[in-house]
Design an enzyme around this catalytic site. Structure first.
Site, PDB file in Angstrom:
ATOM      1  N   TYR A  86      -2.602 -11.766   5.599  1.00 12.30           N
ATOM      2  CA  TYR A  86      -3.455 -11.231   6.670  1.00 12.30           C
ATOM      3  C   TYR A  86      -4.631 -12.272   6.391  1.00 12.30           C
ATOM      4  CZ  TYR A  86      -6.734  -8.017   9.198  1.00 12.30           C
ATOM      5  OH  TYR A  86      -7.585  -7.525  10.160  1.00 12.30           O
ATOM      6  N   LYS A 146      -6.606 -14.898   9.024  1.00 13.48           N
ATOM      7  CA  LYS A 146      -8.063 -14.602   9.274  1.00 13.48           C
ATOM      8  C   LYS A 146      -8.827 -15.687   8.836  1.00 13.48           C
ATOM      9  CE  LYS A 146      -7.303 -10.632  11.699  1.00 13.48           C
ATOM     10  NZ  LYS A 146      -7.574 -10.589  13.209  1.00 13.48           N
TER      11      LYS A 146
HETATM   12  N1  CAA Z   1      -7.017  -4.146  -7.229  1.00 13.16           N
HETATM   13  C1  CAA Z   1      -6.542  -4.322  -8.142  1.00 13.16           C
HETATM   14  N2  CAA Z   1      -5.358  -3.760  -8.411  1.00 13.16           N
HETATM   15  C2  CAA Z   1      -4.763  -3.212  -7.489  1.00 13.16           C
HETATM   16  C3  CAA Z   1      -5.518  -2.852  -6.115  1.00 13.16           C
HETATM   17  C4  CAA Z   1      -6.706  -3.537  -6.127  1.00 13.16           C
HETATM   18  N3  CAA Z   1      -7.569  -3.551  -4.965  1.00 13.16           N
HETATM   19  N4  CAA Z   1      -4.927  -2.122  -5.270  1.00 13.16           N
HETATM   20  C5  CAA Z   1      -3.878  -1.904  -6.210  1.00 13.16           C
HETATM   21  N5  CAA Z   1      -3.725  -2.419  -7.369  1.00 13.16           N
HETATM   22  C6  CAA Z   1      -2.785  -2.297  -8.451  1.00 13.16           C
HETATM   23  C7  CAA Z   1      -2.588  -0.713  -8.839  1.00 13.16           C
HETATM   24  O1  CAA Z   1      -3.523  -0.491  -9.696  1.00 13.16           O
HETATM   25  C8  CAA Z   1      -1.048  -0.822  -9.310  1.00 13.16           C
HETATM   26  O2  CAA Z   1      -1.200  -1.335 -10.694  1.00 13.16           O
HETATM   27  P1  CAA Z   1      -0.419  -0.826 -11.950  1.00 13.16           P
HETATM   28  O3  CAA Z   1       1.011  -0.977 -11.394  1.00 13.16           O
HETATM   29  O4  CAA Z   1      -0.794  -1.861 -13.039  1.00 13.16           O
HETATM   30  O5  CAA Z   1      -0.664   0.504 -12.158  1.00 13.16           O
HETATM   31  C9  CAA Z   1      -0.485  -1.897  -8.463  1.00 13.16           C
HETATM   32  O6  CAA Z   1      -1.502  -2.767  -7.826  1.00 13.16           O
HETATM   33  C10 CAA Z   1       0.154  -1.116  -7.369  1.00 13.16           C
HETATM   34  O7  CAA Z   1       0.870  -2.102  -6.733  1.00 13.16           O
HETATM   35  P2  CAA Z   1       1.968  -1.513  -5.846  1.00 13.16           P
HETATM   36  O8  CAA Z   1       2.542  -2.729  -5.109  1.00 13.16           O
HETATM   37  O9  CAA Z   1       2.970  -0.829  -6.448  1.00 13.16           O
HETATM   38  O10 CAA Z   1       1.135  -0.600  -4.842  1.00 13.16           O
HETATM   39  P3  CAA Z   1       1.607  -0.005  -3.360  1.00 13.16           P
HETATM   40  O11 CAA Z   1       2.732  -0.773  -2.864  1.00 13.16           O
HETATM   41  O12 CAA Z   1       1.671   1.344  -3.279  1.00 13.16           O
HETATM   42  O13 CAA Z   1       0.226  -0.690  -2.583  1.00 13.16           O
HETATM   43  C11 CAA Z   1      -1.173  -1.841  -1.489  1.00 13.16           C
HETATM   44  C12 CAA Z   1      -0.436  -1.742  -2.759  1.00 13.16           C
HETATM   45  C13 CAA Z   1      -0.172  -1.948  -0.244  1.00 13.16           C
HETATM   46  C14 CAA Z   1      -1.662  -3.357  -1.725  1.00 13.16           C
HETATM   47  C15 CAA Z   1      -2.109  -0.901  -1.185  1.00 13.16           C
HETATM   48  O14 CAA Z   1      -3.084  -0.791  -2.422  1.00 13.16           O
HETATM   49  C16 CAA Z   1      -2.950  -0.928   0.064  1.00 13.16           C
HETATM   50  O15 CAA Z   1      -2.715  -0.671   0.951  1.00 13.16           O
HETATM   51  N6  CAA Z   1      -4.178  -1.540  -0.086  1.00 13.16           N
HETATM   52  C17 CAA Z   1      -5.095  -1.601   0.855  1.00 13.16           C
HETATM   53  C18 CAA Z   1      -5.134  -2.969   1.724  1.00 13.16           C
HETATM   54  C19 CAA Z   1      -5.924  -2.966   2.606  1.00 13.16           C
HETATM   55  O16 CAA Z   1      -7.370  -2.895   2.382  1.00 13.16           O
HETATM   56  N7  CAA Z   1      -5.742  -3.462   3.763  1.00 13.16           N
HETATM   57  C20 CAA Z   1      -6.867  -3.594   4.861  1.00 13.16           C
HETATM   58  C21 CAA Z   1      -6.078  -2.903   6.036  1.00 13.16           C
HETATM   59  S1  CAA Z   1      -7.346  -2.658   7.661  1.00 13.16           S
HETATM   60  C22 CAA Z   1      -7.550  -4.303   8.026  1.00 13.16           C
HETATM   61  O17 CAA Z   1      -7.083  -5.204   7.438  1.00 13.16           O
HETATM   62  C23 CAA Z   1      -8.777  -4.254   8.792  1.00 13.16           C
HETATM   63  C24 CAA Z   1      -9.491  -5.400   8.321  1.00 13.16           C
HETATM   64  O18 CAA Z   1      -9.783  -6.473   8.711  1.00 13.16           O
HETATM   65  C25 CAA Z   1     -10.617  -4.925   7.329  1.00 13.16           C
END
Ligand code: CAA
Length: 248
Positions: free
Chosen positions: A155, A159
């Protein structure tokens, strides 16, 4: 004013949260609004609902991931309604996940829908705009194209690419009365943002100085501003609308 004299605007991905707000605002501002869709059943219900609220929006089917489908869609609009004066490249999806786990499909889907679509639609309207010496191209990017976001390599790349496209095209077509600008919304209360796990979303909102998600109508207001005939000296710009989440 009847439809004959109105400027025609095409909004891609019209039936989503941001698209809907843009279509409503542009209609209120006197434009002839055409909304692009992929899902016919959803779009027909959407058009009906808006009509009941007093918004007369025309709809047109088209897969903006495909150059040929985009071309056909634009030809259909020109045949049925007239030439396109304003294009809002709004269609976009997310397929979030760390790169280490991202499938090739999730990469391609996001690049095709969010970035290649901008070429596919713009390429098919730009020659007409050059001939007519007027045009507005408004590209919807994201705060996550301006900075990074964990889980969004696909993404963020798409973008960020959008604004590169904006800057260069703005230079190429400035002398023809065409402006090309980017809008980079932050986290807006749409289905796309609501799909982010609640815990993660709460952490994100905590980083927004305004203290809340943005409203779709707030982005729509900015689109209408850039669509106006009066903004002819604004081109190649990237407007942030993110509640102060990313300042630089
Ligand atoms: N910074 C640092 N570490 C992070 C993190 C972050 N922001 N988010 C997750 N992690 C870490 C966790 O702490 C975890 O670490 P450990 O394994 O060491 O405990 C690990 O990442 C988890 O990773 P996974 O891949 O297992 O996690 P997941 O698959 O459940 O989810 C994700 C990961 C999909 C990225 C989820 O965190 C998520 O959905 N994040 C939000 C992403 C986001 O902001 N998207 C925006 C959508 S809206 C949009 O895009 C519109 C716009 O234009 C703004």
């Amino acid at each position: 004013m009847d439809n004959q004299n109105k400027r025609i605007v095409l909004v891609t991905g019209a039936t989503g949260g941001l698209g809907t707000a843009m279509c409503k605002n542009l209609f209120e501002n006197g434009y002839h609004v055409v909304g692009n869709y992929r899902n016919k059943e959803k779009a027909e219900k959407w058009k009906q609902k808006l009509a009941e609220e007093g918004y007369q929006i025309d709809i047109v089917e088209g897969d903006v991931c495909s150059f040929d489908s985009s071309k056909r869609m634009i030809e259909e609009i020109e045949k049925n309604f007239g030439t396109i004066d304003i294009l809002v490249n709004n269609a976009g999806i997310t397929r979030d996940g760390r790169l280490a786990r991202m499938s090739h499909q999730d990469w391609n889907d996001v690049i095709n829908t969010n970035l290649n679509s901008v070429f596919n639609c713009t390429r098919n309207v730009i020659e007409g705009m050059i001939d007519r010496k007027f045009g507005r191209i408004i590209n919807i990017s994201s705060v996550n194209g301006q900075r990074g976001q964990f889980g969004q390599t696909n993404y963020s790349a798409a973008k960020a690419g959008i604004h590169g496209f904006t800057k260069t095209l703005a230079m190429e077509v400035a002398k023809y009365g065409i402006t090309v600008n980017t809008i980079s919304p932050g986290y807006i209360a749409t289905d796309m943002v609501m799909a982010v796990p609640e815990k993660v979303r709460d952490q994100i909102v905590a980083q927004i100085p305004v203290g809340r998600l943005g409203g779709t109508h707030e982005v729509a207001h900015l689109v209408a501003f850039l669509a106006s005939d009066k903004t002819s000296f604004i081109t190649g710009a990237n407007y942030s609308i993110n509640g102060g989440q990313h300042v630089y």
